[in-house]
Design an enzyme around this catalytic site. Structure first.
Site, short mmCIF file in Angstrom:
data_model
loop_
_atom_site.label_atom_id
_atom_site.label_comp_id
_atom_site.label_asym_id
_atom_site.label_seq_id
_atom_site.Cartn_x
_atom_site.Cartn_y
_atom_site.Cartn_z
N ASP A 18 0.90 -1.21 -0.02
CA ASP A 18 0.13 -0.24 0.19
C ASP A 18 1.06 1.27 -0.29
OD1 ASP A 18 -2.17 1.52 -0.21
OD2 ASP A 18 -2.76 1.24 2.16
N GLY A 19 0.44 2.18 -0.65
CA GLY A 19 0.96 3.63 -0.47
C GLY A 19 1.44 4.17 -1.80
N TRP A 23 2.89 8.10 -2.14
CA TRP A 23 4.33 8.32 -2.28
C TRP A 23 4.27 9.17 -3.35
CZ3 TRP A 23 7.43 7.82 -6.46
CH2 TRP A 23 8.84 7.78 -6.23
N ASN A 66 -10.38 -2.69 -5.99
CA ASN A 66 -9.48 -1.66 -6.95
C ASN A 66 -10.28 -1.30 -8.29
OD1 ASN A 66 -6.20 -2.80 -5.71
ND2 ASN A 66 -7.40 -1.04 -5.02
N ARG A 69 -11.48 2.24 -9.27
CA ARG A 69 -10.43 3.47 -9.32
C ARG A 69 -10.85 3.88 -10.71
NH1 ARG A 69 -4.97 2.74 -5.98
NH2 ARG A 69 -5.95 2.02 -4.20
#
Ligand code: FPP
Length: 250
Positions: A18-19, A23, A66, A69
């Site tokens: 994750d992230g 980032w 997901n 998205r």
């Protein structure tokens, strides 16, 4: 330096990566850029796992959720996955890595599904590490399809409901044959399972780090493994029982 006891490494490490988005946003870059750098972390962690002799590595690459998205991001992730598979096949063959895929693969764009199935087929006889990619995967969906398959067998008269044991359920999950994870790593600080391996994580040690996935490389991985080695896995027994067994074993 992280000091690891190489005789007590987890057999199976599962990762919620994750992230990537955060980032990239922190750097004023597109979210896709974050996923691209995240792909390099995947490469680094696969490589380190292989070097250490970890037998199973499972990566949550794309969840059923997901799909919600923005289409651009979904397309970008799909392209990234297809490119990753194409670029890694040679390395997987050289290093004896067996690739498995779990999830609703029929929902994937045909080119991605075919690339995934081709890599799984090409590596099926490799006997080194097993890397499982969870793609379009949801833990509840996995359990639901297992229940459906079991119900069909009952309906056909092949299975007595009284004989539905945990092993029978396990045998119908996408991860059939892969031992349960010993360690789950989740990057970017969230304390959630996010519909990953719901059944399989029953006794797994959980390590959550604030590090964002694109920054999660060898050093962070070794820290996670060191954390695992400090844990005492009790599987419902008392600490004293575990300690007694450990002393008997040496
Ligand atoms: C979570 O970050 C990550 C994903 C949804 C995709 C993971 C994909 C990769 C690491 C790259 C490709 C994978 C392979 C196997 C080559 P996020 O977008 O949810 O980050 P955020 O929570 O900061 O928004």
């Amino acid at each position: 330096m992280v000091d690891l006891d190489h005789t007590r490494l987890p057999r199976h490490v599962a990762v919620i990566m994750d992230g990537n988005g955060r980032w990239a946003e922190q750097r004023g870059l597109s979210r896709l850029h974050g996923h691209r750098v995240g792909k390099e972390s995947v490469r680094a962690i696969v490589e380190k796992s292989r070097e250490l002799g970890i037998a199973y590595l499972s990566l949550f690459a794309f969840s059923t959720e997901n799909w919600n998205r923005p289409p651009r991001e979904v397309d970008g992730l799909m392209t990234l996955l297809r490119k990753y598979l194409a670029s890694e096949l040679g390395r997987m063959m050289r290093h004896g890595i067996r690739l498995l895929a779990v999830g609703s693969l029929r929902r994937l764009p045909p080119a991605v599904r075919e690339a995934l199935q081709a890599s799984v087929a090409a590596t099926r006889n490799n006997t080194g590490m097993t890397v499982t990619l969870a793609v379009s995967y949801g833990g509840r969906e996995d359990i639901t399809q297992a229940v459906r398959a079991i119900a069909r067998r009952v309906k056909r008269g092949e299975l007595d409901p009284a004989r539905i044991t945990e092993d029978v359920v396990e045998a119908h999950l996408g991860t059939h044959g892969v031992p349960d994870p010993d360690l789950l790593i989740r990057t970017s600080g969230e304390m959630r399972i996010s519909n990953f391996f719901l059944w399989q994580l029953a006794y797994t040690e959980i390590y959550v780090t604030d590090t964002l996935w694109p920054d999660f490389r060898e050093r962070e991985y070794l820290q996670a493994l060191a954390f695992y080695q400090q844990r005492q896995r009790r599987f419902g027994r008392t600490g004293a029982q575990v300690e007694r067994e450990r002393l008997h074993a040496v």
